[in-house]
Design a protein around this motif. Structure first.
Motif, PDB file in Angstrom:
ATOM      1  N   MET A  59      23.782  25.143 -18.711  1.00  0.00           N
ATOM      2  CA  MET A  59      22.949  23.951 -18.518  1.00  0.00           C
ATOM      3  C   MET A  59      23.299  22.895 -19.553  1.00  0.00           C
ATOM      4  O   MET A  59      23.604  23.218 -20.696  1.00  0.00           O
ATOM      5  N   GLN A  60      23.228  21.664 -19.138  1.00  0.00           N
ATOM      6  CA  GLN A  60      23.588  20.556 -20.020  1.00  0.00           C
ATOM      7  C   GLN A  60      22.378  19.671 -20.274  1.00  0.00           C
ATOM      8  O   GLN A  60      21.609  19.375 -19.357  1.00  0.00           O
ATOM      9  N   TYR A  61      22.201  19.249 -21.550  1.00  0.00           N
ATOM     10  CA  TYR A  61      21.078  18.358 -21.861  1.00  0.00           C
ATOM     11  C   TYR A  61      21.382  16.949 -21.364  1.00  0.00           C
ATOM     12  O   TYR A  61      22.476  16.427 -21.546  1.00  0.00           O
ATOM     13  N   ARG A  62      20.376  16.336 -20.743  1.00  0.00           N
ATOM     14  CA  ARG A  62      20.478  14.945 -20.330  1.00  0.00           C
ATOM     15  C   ARG A  62      19.252  14.182 -20.820  1.00  0.00           C
ATOM     16  O   ARG A  62      18.129  14.659 -20.686  1.00  0.00           O
ATOM     17  N   THR A  63      19.488  13.028 -21.389  1.00  0.00           N
ATOM     18  CA  THR A  63      18.386  12.176 -21.814  1.00  0.00           C
ATOM     19  C   THR A  63      17.567  11.765 -20.589  1.00  0.00           C
ATOM     20  O   THR A  63      18.148  11.383 -19.560  1.00  0.00           O
ATOM     21  N   PRO A  64      16.241  11.863 -20.650  1.00  0.00           N
ATOM     22  CA  PRO A  64      15.433  11.435 -19.496  1.00  0.00           C
ATOM     23  C   PRO A  64      15.686   9.970 -19.183  1.00  0.00           C
ATOM     24  O   PRO A  64      15.928   9.156 -20.077  1.00  0.00           O
ATOM     25  N   GLU A  65      15.633   9.633 -17.916  1.00  0.00           N
ATOM     26  CA  GLU A  65      15.964   8.278 -17.485  1.00  0.00           C
ATOM     27  C   GLU A  65      14.758   7.347 -17.454  1.00  0.00           C
ATOM     28  O   GLU A  65      14.921   6.137 -17.328  1.00  0.00           O
ATOM     29  N   ARG A  66      13.540   7.926 -17.538  1.00  0.00           N
ATOM     30  CA  ARG A  66      12.343   7.082 -17.569  1.00  0.00           C
ATOM     31  C   ARG A  66      11.191   7.877 -18.175  1.00  0.00           C
ATOM     32  O   ARG A  66      11.237   9.101 -18.276  1.00  0.00           O
ATOM     33  N   LEU A  67      10.164   7.178 -18.574  1.00  0.00           N
ATOM     34  CA  LEU A  67       8.994   7.824 -19.155  1.00  0.00           C
ATOM     35  C   LEU A  67       8.272   8.685 -18.124  1.00  0.00           C
ATOM     36  O   LEU A  67       8.211   8.339 -16.944  1.00  0.00           O
ATOM     37  N   GLN A  68       7.723   9.789 -18.596  1.00  0.00           N
ATOM     38  CA  GLN A  68       6.931  10.673 -17.756  1.00  0.00           C
ATOM     39  C   GLN A  68       5.454  10.701 -18.161  1.00  0.00           C
ATOM     40  O   GLN A  68       4.595  11.026 -17.346  1.00  0.00           O
ATOM     41  N   GLY A  69       5.181  10.389 -19.422  1.00  0.00           N
ATOM     42  CA  GLY A  69       3.796  10.489 -19.874  1.00  0.00           C
ATOM     43  C   GLY A  69       3.512   9.624 -21.080  1.00  0.00           C
ATOM     44  O   GLY A  69       4.426   9.138 -21.761  1.00  0.00           O
ATOM     45  N   ILE A  70       2.231   9.445 -21.328  1.00  0.00           N
ATOM     46  CA  ILE A  70       1.764   8.656 -22.468  1.00  0.00           C
ATOM     47  C   ILE A  70       0.616   9.405 -23.123  1.00  0.00           C
ATOM     48  O   ILE A  70      -0.171  10.075 -22.448  1.00  0.00           O
ATOM     49  N   VAL A  71       0.544   9.344 -24.447  1.00  0.00           N
ATOM     50  CA  VAL A  71      -0.558   9.948 -25.192  1.00  0.00           C
ATOM     51  C   VAL A  71      -1.294   8.827 -25.903  1.00  0.00           C
ATOM     52  O   VAL A  71      -0.733   8.160 -26.773  1.00  0.00           O
ATOM     53  N   LEU A  72      -2.537   8.613 -25.497  1.00  0.00           N
ATOM     54  CA  LEU A  72      -3.347   7.524 -26.033  1.00  0.00           C
ATOM     55  C   LEU A  72      -4.331   8.036 -27.072  1.00  0.00           C
ATOM     56  O   LEU A  72      -4.950   9.083 -26.892  1.00  0.00           O
ATOM     57  N   ASP A  73      -4.468   7.291 -28.141  1.00  0.00           N
ATOM     58  CA  ASP A  73      -5.587   7.487 -29.056  1.00  0.00           C
ATOM     59  C   ASP A  73      -6.851   6.985 -28.340  1.00  0.00           C
ATOM     60  O   ASP A  73      -6.782   6.401 -27.257  1.00  0.00           O
ATOM     61  N   TRP A  74      -8.016   7.197 -28.943  1.00  0.00           N
ATOM     62  CA  TRP A  74      -9.260   6.739 -28.335  1.00  0.00           C
ATOM     63  C   TRP A  74      -9.854   5.526 -29.063  1.00  0.00           C
ATOM     64  O   TRP A  74      -9.596   4.396 -28.665  1.00  0.00           O
ATOM     65  N   ALA A  75     -10.608   5.738 -30.144  1.00  0.00           N
ATOM     66  CA  ALA A  75     -11.280   4.618 -30.816  1.00  0.00           C
ATOM     67  C   ALA A  75     -10.256   3.627 -31.361  1.00  0.00           C
ATOM     68  O   ALA A  75      -9.319   4.000 -32.074  1.00  0.00           O
ATOM     69  N   GLY A  76     -10.422   2.362 -30.999  1.00  0.00           N
ATOM     70  CA  GLY A  76      -9.506   1.328 -31.434  1.00  0.00           C
ATOM     71  C   GLY A  76      -8.291   1.161 -30.549  1.00  0.00           C
ATOM     72  O   GLY A  76      -7.525   0.219 -30.709  1.00  0.00           O
ATOM     73  N   THR A  77      -8.126   2.085 -29.599  1.00  0.00           N
ATOM     74  CA  THR A  77      -6.985   2.041 -28.682  1.00  0.00           C
ATOM     75  C   THR A  77      -7.442   1.854 -27.242  1.00  0.00           C
ATOM     76  O   THR A  77      -7.006   0.924 -26.559  1.00  0.00           O
ATOM     77  N   VAL A  78      -8.337   2.725 -26.783  1.00  0.00           N
ATOM     78  CA  VAL A  78      -8.874   2.632 -25.421  1.00  0.00           C
ATOM     79  C   VAL A  78     -10.327   2.168 -25.421  1.00  0.00           C
ATOM     80  O   VAL A  78     -10.754   1.419 -24.540  1.00  0.00           O
ATOM     81  N   VAL A  79     -11.101   2.624 -26.404  1.00  0.00           N
ATOM     82  CA  VAL A  79     -12.513   2.242 -26.524  1.00  0.00           C
ATOM     83  C   VAL A  79     -12.779   1.691 -27.923  1.00  0.00           C
ATOM     84  O   VAL A  79     -11.948   1.817 -28.819  1.00  0.00           O
ATOM     85  N   ASP A  80     -13.947   1.060 -28.079  1.00  0.00           N
ATOM     86  CA  ASP A  80     -14.436   0.669 -29.411  1.00  0.00           C
ATOM     87  C   ASP A  80     -13.492  -0.301 -30.118  1.00  0.00           C
ATOM     88  O   ASP A  80     -12.856   0.016 -31.117  1.00  0.00           O
ATOM     89  N   PHE A  81     -13.412  -1.520 -29.590  1.00  0.00           N
ATOM     90  CA  PHE A  81     -12.575  -2.558 -30.206  1.00  0.00           C
ATOM     91  C   PHE A  81     -13.004  -2.752 -31.658  1.00  0.00           C
ATOM     92  O   PHE A  81     -14.157  -3.038 -31.948  1.00  0.00           O
ATOM     93  N   GLY A  82     -12.064  -2.605 -32.575  1.00  0.00           N
ATOM     94  CA  GLY A  82     -12.360  -2.705 -33.999  1.00  0.00           C
ATOM     95  C   GLY A  82     -12.628  -1.374 -34.663  1.00  0.00           C
ATOM     96  O   GLY A  82     -12.760  -1.284 -35.884  1.00  0.00           O
ATOM     97  N   SER A  83     -12.749  -0.309 -33.867  1.00  0.00           N
ATOM     98  CA  SER A  83     -12.951   1.052 -34.375  1.00  0.00           C
ATOM     99  C   SER A  83     -14.132   1.125 -35.334  1.00  0.00           C
ATOM    100  O   SER A  83     -14.010   1.532 -36.487  1.00  0.00           O
ATOM    101  N   PHE A  84     -15.307   0.761 -34.821  1.00  0.00           N
ATOM    102  CA  PHE A  84     -16.506   0.738 -35.657  1.00  0.00           C
ATOM    103  C   PHE A  84     -17.271   2.055 -35.667  1.00  0.00           C
ATOM    104  O   PHE A  84     -17.924   2.386 -36.657  1.00  0.00           O
TER     105      PHE A  84
END
Length: 272
Positions: free
Chosen positions: A1-26
């Motif tokens: 088997m040969q390694y190949r660099t992926p050709e596109r993104l498959q996933g994303i890992v998001l933080d929560w406070a300050g990233t998806v919710v809670d603008f300003g991380s209060f």
């Protein structure tokens, strides 16, 4: 088997406070101030923000290790802060945090639209947080009410080591069935969160204005004169620079162009 660099993104890992919710991380920062205050120890909001992104016990330990705060602690309590004291503060922090989480649960403007576009591109949406699981249950439930539900969630106490270790990000890769860390991007508003992504071998995107670093709510952010915002953004980018994020943008609403650029770089055979 040969390694190949992926050709596109498959996933994303998001933080929560300050990233998806809670603008300003209060939600997390204000509770640190209140927890210390119960012992008669005054800490400022900016001091409380310092170690943001770490697990909450480690966050408190780091605050207690700061010479100025340690001196105030010793004056108020009669001895230097021990690990037992940190645990006692953590136990004060937890019920305060759970009680207050609803006050700072609003989604960051543009988050739903940005995440919907990621899903249209075929990306799986993972997430992780410096919050422990008992708090994340509340955060996730509130976000669901507002229309957002991640494909996977990893709390800081669900892995052996939290940020800046890569365990939470890698736990998402495993749970989501992603083939290669190079096909994943970590998005966070804190330096420990960016280090987490870098150490996991992922692409990384630092958010300069929606989270802990700027520390303003959305209204105050929008009201900043452009010159002042540019100056603050430049200083925040300098703070992030040692952690070497691949991209820096204001908020998650600006993520679409970055994802397209990463896909283009992957197609050229580049890796994070």
């Amino acid at each position: 088997m040969q390694y190949r660099t992926p050709e596109r993104l498959q996933g994303i890992v998001l933080d929560w406070a300050g990233t998806v919710v809670d603008f300003g991380s209060f939600a997390p920062t204000q509770i640190f101030v209140e927890a210390f205050a119960e012992l008669g120890i005054a800490i400022g909001l900016e001091e409380a923000r310092g170690p943001m992104g770490m697990g909450k016990w480690n966050h408190i330990r780091t605050l207690c290790d700061a010479p100025a705060i340690a001196a105030r602690f010793e004056q108020a309590v009669g001895h230097a802060p021990t690990d037992d004291d940190v645990t006692a503060l953590y136990e004060r922090f937890m019920p305060l945090q759970i009680a207050k989480i609803g006050e700072h649960s609003a989604l960051i403007p543009g988050a739903l639209e940005a995440i919907a576009e990621l899903r249209e591109r075929g990306l799986k949406v993972g997430s992780c947080s410096g919050y422990p699981a008992v708090v994340m249950e509340q955060v996730v439930a509130r976000a669901r009410e507002h229309g957002f539900e991640a494909d996977h969630v990893v709390a800081t106490d669900e892995v052996p080591n939290g940020r800046p270790h890569p365990a939470q990000a890698l736990a998402n890769v495993i749970a989501l069935g992603l083939e290669d860390v190079a096909a994943c991007v970590k998005v966070d508003d804190t330096v420990p969160g960016i280090l987490e992504g870098r150490r996991a071998g992922m692409w990384t995107v630092a958010l300069t204005c929606s989270g802990n670093a700027l520390g303003l709510d959305h209204g105050a952010y929008c009201a900043l004169p452009e010159a002042e915002l540019a100056d603050r953004r430049q200083r925040i980018e300098a703070q992030f620079a040692p952690s070497q994020p691949h991209f820096m943008i204001d908020t998650i609403a600006d993520l679409s162009g970055v994802v397209a650029e990463i896909d283009a770089r992957l197609a050229r055979g580049e890796r994070p």
